[in-house]
Scaffold this motif. Structure first.
Motif, short mmCIF file in Angstrom:
data_model
loop_
_atom_site.label_atom_id
_atom_site.label_comp_id
_atom_site.label_asym_id
_atom_site.label_seq_id
_atom_site.Cartn_x
_atom_site.Cartn_y
_atom_site.Cartn_z
N MET A 136 46.33 32.69 39.53
CA MET A 136 47.61 32.88 39.56
C MET A 136 48.06 33.49 40.66
SD MET A 136 49.98 34.44 36.46
CE MET A 136 49.50 32.98 35.41
N LEU A 137 46.97 34.67 41.17
CA LEU A 137 47.52 35.37 42.10
C LEU A 137 47.49 34.50 43.26
CD1 LEU A 137 45.84 38.78 41.31
CD2 LEU A 137 48.14 38.10 41.31
N GLY A 138 46.34 33.72 43.43
CA GLY A 138 46.27 33.12 44.75
C GLY A 138 47.32 31.96 44.85
N GLY A 139 47.81 31.52 43.78
CA GLY A 139 48.79 30.44 43.78
C GLY A 139 50.00 31.15 44.45
N ALA A 140 50.55 32.26 44.63
CA ALA A 140 51.67 32.86 45.05
C ALA A 140 51.61 32.49 46.17
CB ALA A 140 51.51 34.53 44.83
N GLY A 141 50.59 32.50 47.15
CA GLY A 141 50.74 31.99 48.45
C GLY A 141 51.08 30.67 48.63
N ALA A 142 50.45 29.83 47.87
CA ALA A 142 50.88 28.44 47.92
C ALA A 142 52.49 28.08 47.49
CB ALA A 142 50.07 27.43 46.58
N LEU A 143 53.02 29.03 46.54
CA LEU A 143 54.30 28.70 46.59
C LEU A 143 55.04 28.89 47.72
CD1 LEU A 143 54.88 30.61 42.75
CD2 LEU A 143 55.14 28.30 43.31
N SER A 192 44.37 44.59 31.43
CA SER A 192 45.16 45.49 30.53
C SER A 192 46.52 46.02 30.90
CB SER A 192 44.25 46.55 29.98
OG SER A 192 43.80 47.51 31.14
N VAL A 193 46.62 45.75 32.16
CA VAL A 193 47.87 46.39 33.01
C VAL A 193 48.54 45.09 33.43
CG1 VAL A 193 48.52 47.77 34.84
CG2 VAL A 193 46.38 48.39 33.67
N GLN A 194 49.93 45.26 33.19
CA GLN A 194 51.11 44.36 33.85
C GLN A 194 52.28 45.15 34.52
OE1 GLN A 194 53.05 41.79 31.00
NE2 GLN A 194 53.13 39.96 32.27
N ARG A 226 49.08 39.77 33.71
CA ARG A 226 48.45 41.02 33.28
C ARG A 226 46.83 40.63 33.49
NH1 ARG A 226 49.76 44.65 29.39
NH2 ARG A 226 51.55 43.53 28.78
N LYS A 227 46.48 40.93 34.76
CA LYS A 227 45.40 40.63 35.61
C LYS A 227 45.00 41.82 36.39
CE LYS A 227 42.45 37.27 36.62
NZ LYS A 227 41.47 36.81 35.59
N ASN A 228 43.94 42.46 36.07
CA ASN A 228 43.14 43.43 36.86
C ASN A 228 41.78 43.37 36.42
OD1 ASN A 228 44.56 44.82 34.07
ND2 ASN A 228 42.89 46.15 34.82
N PRO A 229 40.89 43.86 37.48
CA PRO A 229 39.51 44.36 37.23
C PRO A 229 39.44 45.53 36.43
CG PRO A 229 39.92 45.11 39.31
CD PRO A 229 41.37 44.28 38.87
N ALA A 230 38.28 45.64 35.46
CA ALA A 230 37.89 46.68 34.93
C ALA A 230 38.07 47.86 35.97
CB ALA A 230 36.47 46.84 34.38
N ILE A 231 38.73 48.94 35.59
CA ILE A 231 38.79 50.13 36.59
C ILE A 231 38.22 51.24 35.96
CG2 ILE A 231 40.60 51.64 37.54
CD1 ILE A 231 42.66 49.28 37.36
N SER A 264 48.53 43.80 39.79
CA SER A 264 48.78 42.24 40.24
C SER A 264 49.87 42.16 41.02
CB SER A 264 48.78 41.68 39.06
OG SER A 264 49.97 41.76 38.16
N ASP A 265 49.83 41.10 42.04
CA ASP A 265 51.10 40.76 42.69
C ASP A 265 52.19 40.35 41.68
OD1 ASP A 265 49.78 41.15 44.68
OD2 ASP A 265 49.43 39.24 45.44
N MET A 266 53.35 40.88 42.21
CA MET A 266 54.55 40.32 41.11
C MET A 266 55.30 39.38 42.07
SD MET A 266 56.17 43.78 39.57
CE MET A 266 56.95 44.30 41.03
N THR A 267 55.82 38.29 41.24
CA THR A 267 56.59 37.14 41.91
C THR A 267 57.97 37.02 41.38
OG1 THR A 267 55.62 35.69 40.33
CG2 THR A 267 54.51 35.75 42.64
N GLY A 268 58.88 36.42 42.01
CA GLY A 268 60.29 36.15 41.58
C GLY A 268 61.04 35.08 42.65
N SER A 269 62.15 34.67 42.27
CA SER A 269 62.74 33.63 43.09
C SER A 269 64.19 33.93 42.97
CB SER A 269 62.49 32.35 42.43
OG SER A 269 63.03 32.12 41.23
#
Length: 414
Positions: free
Chosen positions: A1-8, A79-81, A102-107, A116-121
């Motif tokens: 999903m994060l990689g998709g932000a660049g595609a957008l 666990s974090v958004q 809600r995408k993060n590695p175990a910290i 995670s990166d946030m997106t909007g339009s």
């Protein structure tokens, strides 16, 4: 999903630009935890050029958190958004709702915080220079929120040069979440845009006592503790004549939002202001009962039938349209305003208003409903509020970025 932000962004109008800004931030964790001041460093990516009519996609990247995860507790993966607001100014003014998955590695304890990166339009409506500036944001972890707001004037992070022209949307690919987009502010006067269509039952003659409204689709923009959310719900308003008044029932055929957290039964209280038109003016307050069962995170918040009483204040043909919806949950309030509304029911109020003052009251019809006491705040004590409403007992505070998360590994109450 994060990689998709660049595609957008690759599909957006113009060439993508990215700029990094830092700003002092004040973060308020859940009740009982001391606020924290720190520095937010974010990068905003948006197209450099576009034209009127384009819908441009933007990305908010957290470059650096204000602190590491203290040596208290390990944070599990996913666990974090984050969610937040990006301010558009200049030729066009708007609040752009941003949200990340809600995408993060175990910290681990002492590890670097990762959001995670946030997106909007934003749909562009006016030619000229549009600037983008990061503003407040909220970090949700394990059903608790830490709200962070700037304490200084934040420098602009990106500028879009908008040229005239009726361009199409810049991307046919939707934002990763349904809640990550918001164009210009919705109308706050639903009565001004009410549809002229009439109800199948006009409430006239023949000793009729029950009147069935028609189902109308109402698009809502909801401001919730997790940011801006949009949804469309079919709504129907019915009435039953009772002497000089009408008993109203407002039925939602579909939920307007999903639950942002686990909510125990008896913790959600909906209400609405039904908009009057035609001969009568004002609003009628209707409300529903609290939820009868637990609601899990991500499940739709079903709106029960809302009821109230309409006593006409004017003689003639009065229209009833769905208006502002308020949902109280876990000590918080979500306000949903219709982007536009439509008439669901038309009533002949001649007989009911014959002894009235002809609608001279500025508030139009009067209303009665169930008691508004209790509600969501009653589910928690004054010292813990929403945390106790979630069945949690005060536990460990964990710094996250510029804020504090509160995790509750202690015993649960029932």
């Amino acid at each position: 999903m994060l990689g998709g932000a660049g595609a957008l962004l690759g599909l957006a109008a113009g060439t993508a630009q990215a700029a990094e800004v830092s700003y002092a931030t004040h973060c308020v964790p859940p009740a009982g935890i001391t606020p924290v001041d720190g520095t937010s460093k974010v990068e905003i990516t948006a197209p450099a050029t576009a034209k009127v009519g384009d819908t441009v996609n933007v990305v908010w990247k957290f470059v650096q958190a204000a602190s590491k995860n203290p040596n208290i507790i390990d944070l599990p993966a996913d666990s974090v958004q984050p969610s937040g607001v990006l301010k558009a100014a200049g030729a066009q003014t708007a609040d752009i709702a941003m949200q990340g998955p809600r995408k993060n590695p175990a910290i681990p304890k002492g590890g670097d915080m990762v959001l995670s990166d946030m997106t909007g339009s934003l749909k562009l409506t006016t030619a000229g220079e549009v600037t983008l500036t990061p503003d407040a944001y909220t970090v949700n972890a394990m059903s608790t929120d830490t709200k962070c707001t700037p304490t200084v004037t934040v420098p602009k992070a990106a500028t879009i040069e908008v040229s005239p022209g009726a361009g199409g949307t810049s991307s046919t690919t939707p934002s990763p979440t349904d809640t990550a987009s918001q164009s210009s502010s919705p109308s706050t006067s639903p009565s001004d845009t009410a549809s002229a269509s009439a109800s199948p039952s006009d409430g006239t003659g023949g000793g009729q006592t029950d009147f069935t409204g028609k189902e109308v689709d109402i698009p809502y923009t909801c401001q919730s503790p997790l940011g801006t959310k949009k949804a469309t719900s079919p709504i129907q308003i019915n009435a039953k004549k009772d002497g000089g008044s009408f008993d109203l029932t407002v039925q939602f055929k579909k939920s307007v939002m999903d639950s942002p957290a686990d909510i125990p039964k008896g913790s959600v209280k909906p209400s609405m202001e039904v908009v009057l038109g035609g001969a009568d003016k004002g609003t009628v307050h209707v409300e529903g009962p609290a939820n009868a069962s637990d609601i899990k995170t991500g499940d739709p918040i079903e709106i029960p039938d809302l009821t109230g009483t309409y006593k006409p204040g004017a003689s003639g043909s009065s229209t009833l349209s769905p208006g502002v919806l308020t949902i109280s949950a876990l000590g918080t309030t979500t306000t949903c305003k219709p982007d536009r509304t439509a008439v669901s029911l038309t009533l002949d109020t001649t007989e009911q208003a014959s002894g009235a003052s002809g609608g001279s009251s500025t508030s139009g019809g009067t209303s009665t409903g169930g008691s508004s006491s209790g509600g969501l705040a009653a589910t928690g004590s004054s010292d813990h509020g929403a945390l106790k409403a979630l069945g949690l007992v005060a536990g460990t505070a964990v710094l996250l970025g510029a804020g504090v998360f509160t995790f509750m590994p202690g015993r649960r109450t029932r």
